[in-house]
Design a protein around this motif. Structure first.
Motif, short mmCIF file in Angstrom:
data_model
loop_
_atom_site.label_atom_id
_atom_site.label_comp_id
_atom_site.label_asym_id
_atom_site.label_seq_id
_atom_site.Cartn_x
_atom_site.Cartn_y
_atom_site.Cartn_z
N LYS A 264 3.96 10.56 -9.85
CA LYS A 264 5.41 10.67 -9.68
C LYS A 264 5.87 9.94 -8.42
N THR A 265 5.09 10.07 -7.33
CA THR A 265 5.44 9.40 -6.08
C THR A 265 5.43 7.89 -6.26
N ILE A 266 4.39 7.37 -6.91
CA ILE A 266 4.27 5.91 -7.12
C ILE A 266 5.39 5.40 -8.00
N LEU A 267 5.67 6.11 -9.10
CA LEU A 267 6.72 5.67 -10.01
C LEU A 267 8.08 5.70 -9.33
N GLY A 268 8.27 6.68 -8.46
CA GLY A 268 9.52 6.72 -7.70
C GLY A 268 9.64 5.55 -6.75
N ASN A 269 8.52 5.19 -6.09
CA ASN A 269 8.53 4.05 -5.16
C ASN A 269 8.81 2.74 -5.88
N LEU A 270 8.39 2.65 -7.14
CA LEU A 270 8.50 1.37 -7.87
C LEU A 270 9.85 1.17 -8.53
N GLN A 271 10.66 2.20 -8.60
CA GLN A 271 11.93 2.09 -9.32
C GLN A 271 12.77 0.92 -8.82
N GLN B 30 -7.81 2.48 -8.16
CA GLN B 30 -6.70 2.09 -9.02
C GLN B 30 -5.44 1.80 -8.21
N ARG B 31 -5.17 2.60 -7.19
CA ARG B 31 -3.98 2.39 -6.38
C ARG B 31 -4.11 1.11 -5.54
N LEU B 32 -5.34 0.80 -5.11
CA LEU B 32 -5.53 -0.45 -4.36
C LEU B 32 -5.25 -1.66 -5.25
N VAL B 33 -5.73 -1.59 -6.50
CA VAL B 33 -5.48 -2.69 -7.45
C VAL B 33 -3.98 -2.78 -7.76
N LEU B 34 -3.32 -1.63 -7.85
CA LEU B 34 -1.87 -1.63 -8.06
C LEU B 34 -1.15 -2.26 -6.88
N ALA B 35 -1.59 -1.93 -5.65
CA ALA B 35 -0.99 -2.53 -4.44
C ALA B 35 -1.18 -4.04 -4.45
N ALA C 219 0.84 -1.21 0.00
CA ALA C 219 0.00 0.00 0.00
C ALA C 219 0.87 1.26 0.00
N ARG C 220 1.98 1.22 0.73
CA ARG C 220 2.88 2.39 0.78
C ARG C 220 3.47 2.65 -0.60
N MET C 221 3.88 1.57 -1.29
CA MET C 221 4.48 1.75 -2.62
C MET C 221 3.45 2.28 -3.62
N ALA C 222 2.18 1.95 -3.40
CA ALA C 222 1.11 2.48 -4.26
C ALA C 222 0.61 3.83 -3.77
#
Length: 580
Positions: free
Chosen positions: A516-523, A486-491, A453-456
């Motif tokens: 931008k925050t999500i894409l940064g978390n996923l790098q 959408q963020r929950l499904v991504l998580a 959830a944090r990464m999303a």
């Protein structure tokens, strides 16, 4: 009746319960017939004692003993009727349970194309209403029919022993009754089939209205939807009333023919009594038998109606059960741990239910751990690539290879367990936030769920909910905004931690800063994972190993960011437009 042959396997499964139930039916029917002999014996003996001047006390004693005997027979019949229901009716509930599980299991095996061609309400109606009607055949219908058979056998056997001619005269109207039942049943079957189809339409209309209630209200279409539902409901009502009118022929027919048998018993039986061929007790015995047969014979109409409805319903169920899934695990499937290599080799695909060509001679090679961007306008075939990698569909031409293995040779469940998918249309279950995120990985801990959830970038939103991670989000996540869904499904996809990740427009409903925050978390998370990012816009904060520009199912441009910018084609134009 031929449509009901497909449920014989259940009768074989519960054969001992069925046979025991039929035994109880036979025993209870025998105890139901025995009072006729007791009454006949008592009346004849009382008449004989009265004629010979027997004592009142002797007659009273005889009547009391007879009453006690009748009471005992009634209690025994009641007990075996209870046992009869405990075996046959309970068996029908077991069959209902098994059949619903079979249908639900089969629904899950069918491919995605099947569901695009059938309404949800119709599917629900077949697993609920149709199965319930079949249960009425496997339980009450069988119980009532066998009861009629045994009662007729026992009653007719006793009646023939008394007087064959009188028996023939009394039972003569019954063949006419059977013929009328046969004729009406043919009409009932046709009408039952039509009614079940109309009920499916009605259920589908209601289901779509409930699911889309916010759209209906926002466009102020309540009256139009209500009128549409009313029209379908009126059609169903008229058909049901029409069927009820047809079924109503049964009971007046029963009463007429049974009344005719009763009059025949009195008239012809009285004539035989006058001539000394039978006794007064025999006439009473025949009257008891006719009354005893009244309800069972009357129930023939009900049994026939239940059987015809069950046949119509089972035919509808079989239509789906006989639909074989097109996407299945091959007999000697390869169980393979994916490394992430993907190859599309001259792939063409046309959706079978619409005939729309989504991909045309599409070829692409991806090495394990690469990040691929698939960019294109709506309808260009982007989502089809994700569907083929999940093997929701098979290619029309060409092949899809995973780690140089044909996707059709892989174990289907093992394949999908190793692919994480975050679709644009966020589907959520009516459960807690925690369980929705954990859906794809049962072994996940609370810490794993919170990290996903944090990464999303969803953790702070969840903590703001009344119950935090244990908040019930309602049907389809009605309590959440579009971006939160959408963020929950991504998580959920992140938590799965698969070697192949498919992100299909999964950030289209979030703002630029959140993206931008999500894409940064996923790098860091995406290192070593093969990632397909399907989008209609460019992620400027990510460096992709390959960018594909799709147009009408074919590759219009491909390369790295720098290569495509140097080409100064569609990608360069889109990039300059997006970045201003």
């Amino acid at each position: 009746m031929k449509n009901l042959g497909s449920i014989n396997k259940y009768f074989l499964k519960y054969k001992w319960r069925l046979l025991l139930g039929l035994l109880f039916v036979a025993v209870s029917s025998k105890f139901a017939v025995m009072p006729g002999n007791v009454v006949q014996d008592i009346l004849d003996r009382v008449a004989k004692l009265a004629a010979s001047g027997g004592a009142r006390s002797e007659i009273t004693s005889l009547v009391v003993k007879g009453g006690i005997t009748l009471m005992g027979l009634a209690l025994l019949r009641g007990f075996f009727m209870f046992m009869m229901r405990q075996t046959i009716i309970v068996m029908s509930r077991h069959i209902e349970y098994d059949q619903k599980n079979e249908i639900y299991h089969h629904y899950q095996q069918l491919n995605t194309g099947f569901y695009k061609g059938h309404f949800t309400g119709d599917l629900m109606n077949r697993i609920s209403e149709d199965v319930s009607r079949v249960r009425m055949y496997t339980g009450p219908s069988i119980m009532y029919f066998t009861s009629v058979v045994f009662l007729v056998i026992f009653c007719v056997a006793d009646m023939v022993q008394v007087n064959l001619l009188l028996t023939v005269c009394v039972l003569a109207p019954l063949p006419l009754l059977a013929f009328s039942i046969y004729m009406v049943n043919k009409i009932i079957f046709k009408k039952s089939t039509r009614i079940q189809a109309q009920l499916s339409v009605l259920t589908t209309t209601a289901q779509e209205s409930y699911s889309g209630i916010r759209v209906i209200k926002s466009f102020v279409q309540e009256n139009n939807i209500l009128r549409f539902f009313h029209e379908n409901s009126e059609k169903y009502r008229q058909s049901a009333i029409n069927l009820s009118l047809t079924e109503a022929i049964y009971f007046p027919s029963m009463n007429f023919f049974i009344g005719l048998s009763m009059v025949t018993t009195i008239l012809i039986g009285g004539y035989f009594k006058i001539n000394g061929a039978i006794s007064m007790g025999n006439i009473a015995q025949f009257v008891i038998y006719i009354n005893l047969l009244m309800f069972p014979i009357s129930s023939i109409g009900m049994v026939a109606s239940m059987t015809q409805r069950a046949g119509a319903s089972q035919k509808r169920i079989d239509e789906f059960l006989q639909s074989a899934p097109e996407i299945v695990t091959p007999p000697h499937a390869v169980v393979h741990n994916l490394a992430g290599g993907v190859t599309f080799s001259d792939v063409s695909f046309t959706y079978p239910h619409t005939g729309i060509r989504a991909l045309h001679h599409f070829s692409l090679t991806v090495r394990p751990g690469q990040k691929i961007a698939i960019i294109g306008k709506t309808g260009s075939g982007k989502s089809t690539i994700a569907h083929l990698l999940l093997r929701m569909y098979d290619t029309s031409e060409g092949s899809v290879l995973l780690d140089d293995l044909n996707i059709r040779s892989l174990d289907l469940n093992r394949l999908r367990n190793q692919v994480a998918y975050a679709p644009q249309e966020a589907y959520l279950f009516s459960d807690t936030v925690f369980n929705n995120i954990k859906f794809g990985r049962d072994s996940a801990t609370e810490a794993d769920v919170r990290e996903a959830a944090r990464m999303a970038d969803l953790d702070k939103d969840i903590n703001a909910l009344p119950g935090g991670y244990q908040t019930m989000i309602g049907e389809r996540g009605v309590m959440l905004s579009g971006g939160q869904k959408q963020r929950l499904v991504l998580a959920r996809a992140i938590l799965k931690n698969s070697p192949l990740l498919l992100l299909d427009e999964c950030l289209s409903a979030v703002d630029t800063q959140t993206e931008k925050t999500i894409l940064g978390n996923l790098q860091t998370f995406l290192e070593g994972k093969t990632t397909f990012v399907i989008t209609h816009r460019i992620f400027t904060s990510w460096t992709f190993d390959k960018i594909i520009i799709l147009d009408n199912g074919s590759i219009a441009e491909q390369g790295t960011h720098d290569e495509l910018m140097a080409l100064n084609g569609r990608y360069a134009k889109l990039y300059r437009h997006q970045t201003g």
